[in-house]
Scaffold this motif. Structure first.
Motif, PDB file in Angstrom:
ATOM      1  N   GLY A 153       0.530   9.497  -3.540  1.00  0.00           N
ATOM      2  CA  GLY A 153       0.779   9.044  -4.606  1.00  0.00           C
ATOM      3  C   GLY A 153       2.105   9.849  -5.284  1.00  0.00           C
ATOM      4  O   GLY A 153       2.706  10.776  -4.607  1.00  0.00           O
ATOM      5  N   LYS A 182       2.977   3.736  -1.447  1.00  0.00           N
ATOM      6  CA  LYS A 182       2.772   4.330  -3.254  1.00  0.00           C
ATOM      7  C   LYS A 182       3.861   5.184  -3.602  1.00  0.00           C
ATOM      8  O   LYS A 182       4.417   5.022  -4.513  1.00  0.00           O
ATOM      9  CB  LYS A 182       1.377   5.156  -3.541  1.00  0.00           C
ATOM     10  N   GLU A 199       0.670  -1.273   0.019  1.00  0.00           N
ATOM     11  CA  GLU A 199      -0.052  -0.009  -0.052  1.00  0.00           C
ATOM     12  C   GLU A 199       0.822   1.308  -0.022  1.00  0.00           C
ATOM     13  O   GLU A 199       0.488   2.604  -0.191  1.00  0.00           O
ATOM     14  CB  GLU A 199      -0.823   0.089   1.220  1.00  0.00           C
TER      15      GLU A 199
END
Length: 576
Positions: free
Chosen positions: A163, A132, A130
RNA sequence: GCCAGCGUAGCUCAGGGGUAGAGCAACGGUUUCGUAAACCGUCGGUCGUCGGUUCGAAUCCGACCGCUGGCUCCA
């Protein structure tokens, strides 16, 4: 609500990334001892005790190993175990054992991912996949538990975001901040220098920096006179006994330059201005009718700061505070503090700072005066903040030993926070120096002193301005407000004519009369961040005009000389 | 003060046990040009300081000074 959930997720991810980094370090250094690895703003760090010093080259190797772990998408598994069991599990980890000893519960939580197990309260992501976007940024030494007397561990810092885009945005903001670094711009723009030959933390102000300082100081003086301050000057050295009486010698010995001996007397360089202001106050008997008295001074002080903490203009050994001391009756404290806050806010907005935080610091462990005095003064500060409807936070126990204070922290254009104005109530010095007024009752009463600065110091404030504006100062502060660019040598005469017109109105203008091409002159004026470039050639000479270019690159075309002049004067007036 | 990295021309930087390099700046000349770098030439450094290793050190080692990133501190 959604963003709150998101913040929570990112926080968890940063913390998990620090565990992944720890696992990677464990792979590369099986004998590593682990400290702590929390999340911090924008990222995380982890402290390690390693067999050798880390070099910046080690970071890519650690990052690669981290990517593998993320790629494998291994789950984080938590377990609550008895402390005894935890001690066995971390038998080879002295720092972890110390942490276990401090857990008040009888059990401890551990988190496991892959081959790495850590003592940790959590929470964590479900699995490593998870994560990123992250990047390891730098290594640094850090004392175990922040204690100078304990071993120094190696800390690796990293950043992590939801992100790739957020990470890239962050990195480009960092790059922008680096471009604005006042140490770099200070050199490029010719504002100041610090010389090894003179000494670290001692600043030479070059003509352009000095000019900005003079503008700030003139503005500051005028504003203080308007608001009922009296401006004073006081000596830079004073006999050592003065500092003994004040308590500085015992409380702040580490920050004083060693005394010098003159005619058998020891003198100290002043680390602050208040004592001389007290003596001015005490030079005559004061009535309650005279109060408040406000003494202001752009006072240069010297403090010995440890070499490692010096930083450009922001932390130096000799600096000029925009200092003032208000001597007032207890019943006047609230109004005076209100006025100081108004002044501080006026100053901040004049210099283009829109965002700031207010911090109220309360009674520390070691304090002077009585608890009731503290409560009264703290209550007064609180009341002022609430009356002004200001958002503030309380910083418990962070007051100065002599009284509570309000600090204002400025946020600059790239989000850096700077220590700005500070307002401190003082009960200590009035007692130690017996600073009194005669009250209505005919008896002597101690005054309350308020120490305050509204800019901080000239040095730090310039640093802050440079970074806030990225060197492109507003017109009223720009050392050179306009550069006239003659296109060819035959235009130089006309350029000088315009120069004198502008100069007569106090505009800081300069003709670039070198036999160089216009393009070069414009480039250099741009690099100097001169707000206005006035290009003059045949056309302009014929029509008594100038061609106006802004430092933004915008070309406004031809304008008449009076038009341009009033445009510049208006910008100066508006402090824009 | 502590840990790590760095220190080469005025500035930005390359090089790296065999005697010093680039671009910009400066200086001299040519060019007189319309919105972010004209062209040619010249000058410039006991490679932070001191000591050590070596036939030889800018390069390797040590100490010191300074800077950078953090830690600690910041009246």
């Amino acid at each position: 609500m959604k963003s709150k959930e998101n913040d929570e997720r990112v926080a968890r991810m940063r913390h998990s990334t620090s565990h992944i980094m720890a696992e990677a370090v464990q792979c590369l250094f099986p004998e590593a001892k682990f400290g702590i690895g929390p999340m911090i703003e924008k990222g995380f760090y982890y402290d390690f005790d390693l067999p050798r010093a880390l070099a910046p080259d080690d970071l890519p190797a650690i990052e690669n190993r981290m990517r593998e772990i993320i790629h494998q998408d291994v789950p984080f598994v938590t377990e609550r175990i008895a402390k005894e069991k935890a001690r066995k599990l971390f038998a080879a980890q002295p720092y972890k054992l110390e942490l276990i000893d401090e857990i008040s519960d009888s059990t401890a939580t551990i988190y496991r991912q892959g081959s790495f197990t850590d003592l940790c309260r959590g929470p964590h992501l479900a699995s490593t996949g998870e994560v990123k976007a992250f990047k390891l940024t730098h290594v640094a030494g850090a004392y175990w538990r922040g204690d100078e007397k304990r071993p120094m561990l190696q800390r690796i810092y990293g950043v992590a975001f939801a992100g790739q885009k957020e990470l890239d945005d962050y990195l480009s903001l960092q790059a922008e901040a680096a471009k604005r670094d006042h140490r770099k711009l200070g050199k490029e723009l010719g504002l100041f220098s610090i010389h090894e030959e003179i000494g670290p933390g001692l600043v030479c102000w070059h003509p352009k920096g000095a000019l900005i300082r003079q503008i700030i100081e003139d503005f500051w003086r005028a504003e203080h006179r308007k608001r009922g301050y009296d401006i004073v000057y006081t000596p830079h050295i004073a006999k050592i006994d003065l500092w003994k009486t004040s308590g500085h010698l015992e409380f702040y010995r580490d920050y004083l330059f060693p005394p010098m001996e003159i005619e058998g007397q020891q003198y100290m360089l002043k680390p602050m201005n208040c004592l001389a202001h007290i003596l001015i106050y005490k030079s005559q008997l004061r009535s309650y009718r005279n109060l408040p008295l406000r003494y202001a001074e752009l006072g240069t002080v010297y403090r010995y700061e440890r070499t490692g903490v010096l930083y450009g203009l922001a932390r130096v050994r000799g600096f000029t505070q925009d200092d003032a001391h208000i001597f007032c009756r207890p019943d006047q404290v609230e109004e005076e503090v209100t006025e100081v806050l108004n002044l501080a806010q006026f100053m901040m907005s004049s210099f283009g700072f829109g965002e700031y935080e207010l911090l109220l610091s309360t009674r520390p462990e070691k304090y002077a005066g009585t608890v009731s005095m503290w409560e009264e003064a703290t209550g007064a500060l609180k009341h002022v903040l609430e009356k002004l409807d200001s958002h503030y936070e309380v910083d418990p126990g962070e007051g100065v030993f002599y009284g509570p204070k309000i600090d204002i922290k400025l946020k600059d254009a790239v989000g850096h926070v700077w220590q700005g104005p500070t307002i401190q109530v003082d009960f200590n010095l009035p007692q130690r120096f017996d600073v009194c007024y005669i009250g209505e009752d005919g008896l002597e009463h101690n005054v309350v002193m308020i120490h305050r600065t509204v800019l901080g110091s000239m040095e730090r404030f310039l640093a802050c301005l440079v970074e806030h504006y990225g060197g492109a100062f507003p017109v009223w502060l720009s050392p050179v407000q306009a550069t006239i660019v003659p296109i060819a040598d035959r235009h130089v005469g006309y350029a000088h004519e315009i120069e004198s017109v502008f100069r007569n109105d106090g505009i800081r203008v300069r003709v670039d009369d070198r036999s160089e091409r216009m393009n070069l002159k414009i480039r250099e004026a741009e690099l100097e961040k001169v707000p206005y470039m006035l290009v003059v050639g045949d056309k302009e000479m014929a029509s008594s005009s100038v061609s106006l270019r802004l430092r933004s690159g915008e070309n406004l075309g031809s304008e008449s000389v009076p038009q341009v002049k009033s445009r510049i004067m208006a910008a100066i007036e508006a402090k824009s």
